[in-house]
Design an enzyme around this catalytic site. Structure first.
Site, PDB file in Angstrom:
ATOM      1  CB  ALA A 106      37.282  47.044  40.501  1.00 48.65           C
ATOM      2  CD  GLU A 142      43.663  42.624  40.355  1.00 56.35           C
ATOM      3  OE1 GLU A 142      42.719  43.429  40.487  1.00 56.35           O
ATOM      4  OE2 GLU A 142      43.495  41.418  40.123  1.00 56.35           O
ATOM      5  N   GLY A 186      42.009  45.981  42.456  1.00 58.35           N
ATOM      6  CA  GLY A 186      42.343  46.450  41.110  1.00 58.35           C
ATOM      7  C   GLY A 186      43.409  47.535  41.115  1.00 58.35           C
ATOM      8  CD  GLU A 211      40.823  41.832  44.646  1.00 54.70           C
ATOM      9  OE1 GLU A 211      41.571  41.403  45.553  1.00 54.70           O
ATOM     10  OE2 GLU A 211      41.248  42.467  43.673  1.00 54.70           O
TER      11      GLU A 211
END
Ligand code: CAA
Length: 257
Positions: free
Chosen positions: A65, A111, A108, A131
């Site tokens: 992200a 993911e 992300g 993260e």
């Protein structure tokens, strides 16, 4: 919609969506994810398309992200807007979605790859959930999908320490279906696309639904679900064609009905 952060093109029956934000290693900002959702929904509704490949560059599938976009957000905003909920569109696509991953698939990015139906990895692929180094935890399914894919020990180590896995380790652990040379990644993914386009659409969609049900139900319920889908396929012309073609020693010509 004109896209700025992805490239979307078709190769015969296969759509290829390339994440294209090279300066930020394809960090998944809101605009990129909105464009991705739009492209995925469009191809899912397009009868000429049988499957979708999601890929990035040779250096990065996606480095996570967008940290710079997230860094000043506060709890009420993150909670009420729930920007990650919009990513779930990937899991609602009914056609097969293949992640073709080269380079970094982190946070992300990892993911997002795990939301796809399976991951083909280039030799240079690197997977991780770093993260924890940012003072947070995975927020787009990493603690759940990675754990289901590779088991508790490895998932816990990766999530707790942020360590990256190379392609060989990811294959041994069951995160990726196979490894291909980095320079032939797209070619190999397109070969899968060709194979999928030669098959019965209803059977393909039900196969995807049945495998996914394994993650959502008990074994007995999953098996009951599979059995009903299997039985239901005997109502299709494609089942008649597929089995007749086998008996007659000829290639099947599916009509997707
Ligand atoms: N968000 C925003 N920008 C990012 C980014 C990210 N996730 N990852 C890389 N970038 C940017 C860098 O800031 C840099 O930009 P500038 O040139 O403007 O400084 C550019 O991409 C190139 O990155 P690096 O110079 O860092 O490249 P490198 O080759 O030295 O390192 C890397 C590569 C190891 C992937 C490193 O960029 C990195 O650690 N990135 C962050 C990985 C990460 O922590 N991901 C998790 C994000 S949080 C998340 O995803 C939450 C969730 O679960 C939904």
């Amino acid at each position: 919609m004109a896209y700025e952060m992805i490239l979307a093109e078709t190769h015969g029956p296969t759509a290829v969506i390339r994440l294209n934000r090279p300066k930020a290693l394809n960090a998944l900002c809101d605009q990129l994810m909105a464009e991705l959702g739009e492209a995925l929904r469009g191809y899912d509704a397009d009868d000429a398309i049988f499957s979708i490949i999601l890929t990035g560059s040779e250096k990065a599938f996606a480095a996570g992200a967008d940290i710079k976009e997230m860094k000043d957000r506060v709890f009420p905003d993150v909670y009420l807007n729930d920007f990650i909920a919009k990513w779930e569109v990937v899991t609602t696509i009914r056609k097969p979605v293949i992640a073709a991953v080269a380079g970094f698939a982190l946070g992300g990015g990892c993911e997002l790859a795990m939301m796809c139906d399976f991951i083909l990895a280039a030799e240079n692929a690197k997977f991780g959930q770093p993260e924890i180094n940012l003072g947070v935890i995975p927020g787009a399914g990493g603690t759940q999908r990675l754990t289901r894919a590779v088991g508790k020990a490895k998932a816990m180590e990766l999530v707790l320490t942020g360590r990256f896995m190379d392609a060989a380790e990811a294959e041994r652990a069951g995160l990726v279906s196979r490894i291909v040379p980095t320079e032939t990644l797209l070619e190999e993914a397109l070969k899968v696309g060709e194979k999928l386009a030669s098959l019965s659409r209803p059977a393909t969609a039900m196969a995807k639904e049945a495998v996914n049900r394994a993650f959502e139900s008990t074994l007995a319920e999953g098996i009951r679900f599979e059995r009903r889908l299997f039985q239901g396929l005997f109502a299709t012309a494609d089942q008649k064609e597929g089995m007749s073609a086998f008996a007659e020693k000829r290639p099947a010509q599916f009509t997707h009905g």
